[in-house]
Design an enzyme around this catalytic site. Structure first.
Site, short mmCIF file in Angstrom:
data_model
loop_
_atom_site.label_atom_id
_atom_site.label_comp_id
_atom_site.label_asym_id
_atom_site.label_seq_id
_atom_site.Cartn_x
_atom_site.Cartn_y
_atom_site.Cartn_z
N ASP A 82 -4.52 6.60 9.46
CA ASP A 82 -4.64 5.18 9.69
C ASP A 82 -5.22 5.04 11.09
O ASP A 82 -4.49 4.95 12.06
CB ASP A 82 -3.23 4.56 9.62
CG ASP A 82 -3.26 3.16 9.05
OD1 ASP A 82 -4.35 2.59 8.95
OD2 ASP A 82 -2.18 2.64 8.71
N ILE A 97 0.86 -1.18 0.00
CA ILE A 97 0.00 0.00 0.00
C ILE A 97 0.90 1.24 0.00
O ILE A 97 0.93 1.99 -0.96
CB ILE A 97 -0.93 0.00 1.22
CG1 ILE A 97 -1.76 -1.28 1.23
CG2 ILE A 97 -1.84 1.23 1.19
CD1 ILE A 97 -2.50 -1.52 2.49
N LYS A 123 5.46 1.81 12.00
CA LYS A 123 4.08 2.33 12.02
C LYS A 123 3.60 2.53 13.46
O LYS A 123 3.01 3.55 13.78
CB LYS A 123 3.14 1.38 11.27
CG LYS A 123 1.72 1.89 11.19
CD LYS A 123 0.80 0.91 10.47
CE LYS A 123 0.78 1.18 8.97
NZ LYS A 123 -0.08 0.20 8.26
N SER A 145 4.24 0.79 1.25
CA SER A 145 5.59 0.26 1.47
C SER A 145 6.24 -0.16 0.15
O SER A 145 5.59 -0.19 -0.88
CB SER A 145 5.50 -0.94 2.41
OG SER A 145 4.90 -2.03 1.73
#
Lengths: 505, 505
Positions: free
Chosen positions: A268, A209, A300, A211
């Site tokens: 996110d 997505i 993340k 990465s």
């Protein structure tokens, strides 16, 4: 004026414009349908053909490249309609989406009921929301604004909006990594080990997505991954496991729509992340899922507090939906293995499976820990003995045999490609490597062409804690075109060092 | 391959596509710049020419209507760049908008500082946010998520992002209606009465956001409204008042950008509403503003509690920014006047000004009350005598004279247009009209074409409390195209009755 095929009908024309996922229809300003229906730029238009129908955004054309009797269709509109050159398409005003009223209610602080979330998700999966509406829905769910019940309902709705796999096994294992750590390509190893132990692990993976590589990108350099459901089922029945791309089997399709806008917003939320991950697992028929959660300042998940609350939400939502979730927090301070990028990560995977002397220990050890936990949960190893059992399956060559068998069943094992250009980045001083910035390293890999160019990416030559001398290689950039290599280098030259080398006193 | 004018340069081509306000750039898939920069569909591309630069969304063209050396520009991109056919434009990756980080922080619950809101608003006013980002910002502000300080800061930032009018008067009057009540077109009447009394009222109005008509839409059917600042100033100096469209004088330009996305989302948060209304008033140079706030179950403000909190926020924010705000709560149970839609409302306004026998009393009375309050605040009438004074100005014909003078100064008074199609909706039973649903009535007017089609809308033939017999006309739909009329009727047939007629026992 042109001869219309019927009132409100126009002839379809493929204008070859890639608008990504938002369908666009191009109509001439002087077109009779535009005029009679009062369509203007950005109007939402329903386009139908042989019982299929899509909602598209109108762009009004004043130029001469489109005729008044034509309905120009963007690539995604063309595909979804299954149009052919010159066929008559019927146009009308798109019906307002009633489900967006629920999103509005959420914005004003109302709790959403299961039925309301089902309506919203069905419209999203059906591509009936505009980008503006998708953005509002995602934003409405960000910042802990969905409670547990809503997150459960959202996850269930996402499962139900797509296909669902069912397996004839009492336990079906799955694995996921919440991402953010370049090179952490444990999935192919885990599937090989677990399937070799006899436990079913029908793994579907996504493409990258944000990465430089997703598991599906890496596996695609080694074998065929776009299997349909029937083929996937055959592979799993024969080998206990598979390593396929989830996109070809239509699991949780709303997730794929939402992810595109999430990427544009660079947000996110926990609730969205949980619904995204778990809906895919449940739709794939899993009963037990291991979640790898790397934590580090440039991963993340940045700290233990964030990891704890996300882990709790994953476990709680899973429990409500009959999926047993185990979260394993791992070290997210530096990349895993040597390669970053589809083919380079595939080479790491192969070297671990083949027990190569140069195989990266860190990648092998992570895979062993995660696979070991699955073996324990699945009853293929006693509590506390899973890692040893997994290590044994790997060392014995059984995992490598199983991996080859899976790839053969999927369509044959092949050699990953090699990049044409290589550029070595050396240490600019002697010292000890104290920090590696995962995010900027991933950015360099992407600028070099990953994941679109499978051979492109980064190869690491040194790790945290290592002592390096001036001029010693830190990493290499692999690229298939000089332009992309130059682009990666330009970025690199404008950054602080991605490897922080601290001189000893 | 084509000869590029320079690395990363392409020849501009006007492709004549109206994408409304979002600039789009079209590049061929085989274009060298696309490839070397790694641009893909939906990439944000910075396009520069002679020191001007815009950020545009990329659509990738696979068809033959665009050459590899060309950069196709949508209409808004072409205009903002000031491009000419064939000139070289330079392309690069659009810089990420740093201010969007503040929006993201807000989504996660952080309070925004004045400086941060200034950055956000400057980027919005400069058209540097994508629709997805605008949607996220609006959503982040919805549902009481901005506190008083943030709302004051947002309002001030919106004022400062545009032009600001200054007047040589100690008091400058203004008026606004928070909307939601179809046909409530008092502004032209109030301006005529107040200007006739000698008080300055330089009125700028907006076009409709979610309603079938705004004051600017209605006035545009009667005279020219797109005056620039110098012309507007001349009209006010001569007549004490004007009735112009705010969009042409660049007051609070961020508001115009936000309103487009608000309309698509159909949301309207208190903080955004206050910032929108007051930033326009302050930028227009007002010192005193009367706010008409209709309250009713199907009006924008549904109950007294909502009215109170919005009134307090308007008054408090105004006070912080040096604007005296008076809120007048009015009855919002049914539409005002007879017409709903630009031209139909203009006819109501004319009939009141001309003291026509058929003039709608409710519209006249509301205008008299609001204008009366302004006369009291401005010292043109004693406390408690404002309404009588206003009624006197209206009855004497002075307001009608003033209105004609203002229209003449703005470019001439003209006749509003008439629709081509008319459809009468009758009562389906005998009885008393007990409820009228404003929202659904407005929706029918919009489906019939209002406000885009000036003549389109609704004409009411009966009001709350009236007794009607079966078959007696309740309202007529006015439409300029059969398609739009059919669309309004389809909607109508799928609704419960918009007029609730209760049979007597």
């Amino acid at each position: 004026m042109t001869t219309s095929v019927g009132a409100n009908d126009l002839r379809a024309r493929r204008v070859g414009v890639d608008t990504y996922q938002e369908p666009v229809i191009y109509m001439h300003a002087d077109c009779s349908v535009c005029r009679s229906e009062g369509f203007t730029a950005q109007s939402r238009v329903n386009v139908s053909l042989d019982g299929r129908s899509i909602d598209a955004t109108l762009n009004v054309v004043h130029g001469e490249w489109l005729q008044t009797g034509e309905a120009g269709l963007s690539e995604v509109a063309w595909r979804r309609l299954g149009a052919a050159e010159g066929v008559a398409v019927h146009l009308s005003h798109a019906a307002p989406r009633a489900s967006f009223g629920h999103v509005r209610a959420k914005l004003y602080g109302h709790e959403l009921q299961e039925r309301q979330l089902e309506d919203v998700v069905a419209d999203i999966a059906g591509n009936r929301y505009t980008d503006i509406q998708l953005s509002a829905f995602l934003t409405a769910c960000t910042g802990n604004r969905l409670d547990l019940d809503e997150t459960v309902a959202l996850t269930r709705a996402m499962v139900e909006a797509g296909q669902r796999l069912r397996w004839p096994y009492s336990m079906v294992m799955d694995k996921h990594c919440v991402g953010g750590l370049p090179g952490n390509r444990t999935t192919p190893l885990i599937v090989a080990i677990v399937a070799a132990s006899g436990l079913p692990i029908p793994k579907t993976s996504s493409r990258a997505i944000t990465s430089p590589a997703g598991t599906a990108d890496t596996m695609a350099t080694l074998t065929r991954v776009d299997l349909d459901m029937a083929d996937m089922r055959d592979v799993v029945e024969q080998e206990n496991g598979c390593l396929v791309w989830g996109g070809a089997v239509d699991l949780s399709p709303a997730d794929d729509v939402l992810i595109r806008v999430e990427r544009a917003l660079d947000i996110d939320s926990d609730a969205q992340l949980v619904a995204s991950v778990l809906s895919k697992k449940i739709a794939a028929g899993a009963t037990h899922a291991i979640i790898d959660m790397p934590v580090g300042p440039t991963a993340k998940i940045r700290d233990d507090g964030a990891a704890d609350s996300l882990a709790r939400l994953l476990t709680d939502v899973g429990e409500h939906l009959g999926l047993h979730v185990s979260v394993i927090v791992s070290d997210g301070k530096q990349p895993v293995g040597r390669g970053i990028g589809p083919a380079l990560e595939a080479r790491d995977v192969l070297s671990v499976l083949q027990d190569d002397q140069q195989a990266p220990d860190d990648l092998a050890n992570r895979a062993i820990e995660l696979a070991g936990r699955i073996l324990e949960i699945g009853g293929a190893a006693q509590e506390g003995c899973g890692s040893d059992a997994a290590a044994q399956i790997l060392a014995s060559g059984k995992a490598w045999q199983k991996f080859q068998a899976i790839c053969t069943a999927q369509g044959g094992l092949r050699e990953p490609p090699t990049a044409r250009h290589l550029h070595i980045v050396p240490a600019d001083r002697e010292g000890c490597i104290e920090v590696i910035d995962n995010r900027r390293l991933a950015r360099v890999a992407k600028l070099a062409g990953a994941p679109g160019v499978a051979a492109a990416g980064i190869e690491l030559h040194a790790r945290l804690g290592a002592r390096v001398s001036e001029g010693q290689p830190l990493f290499s950039i692999h690229s298939d075109s000089k332009g992309e290599l130059a682009y990666a280098l330009t970025y690199l030259n404008h950054q602080e060092s991605i490897f922080e080398v601290v001189e000893s006193e």
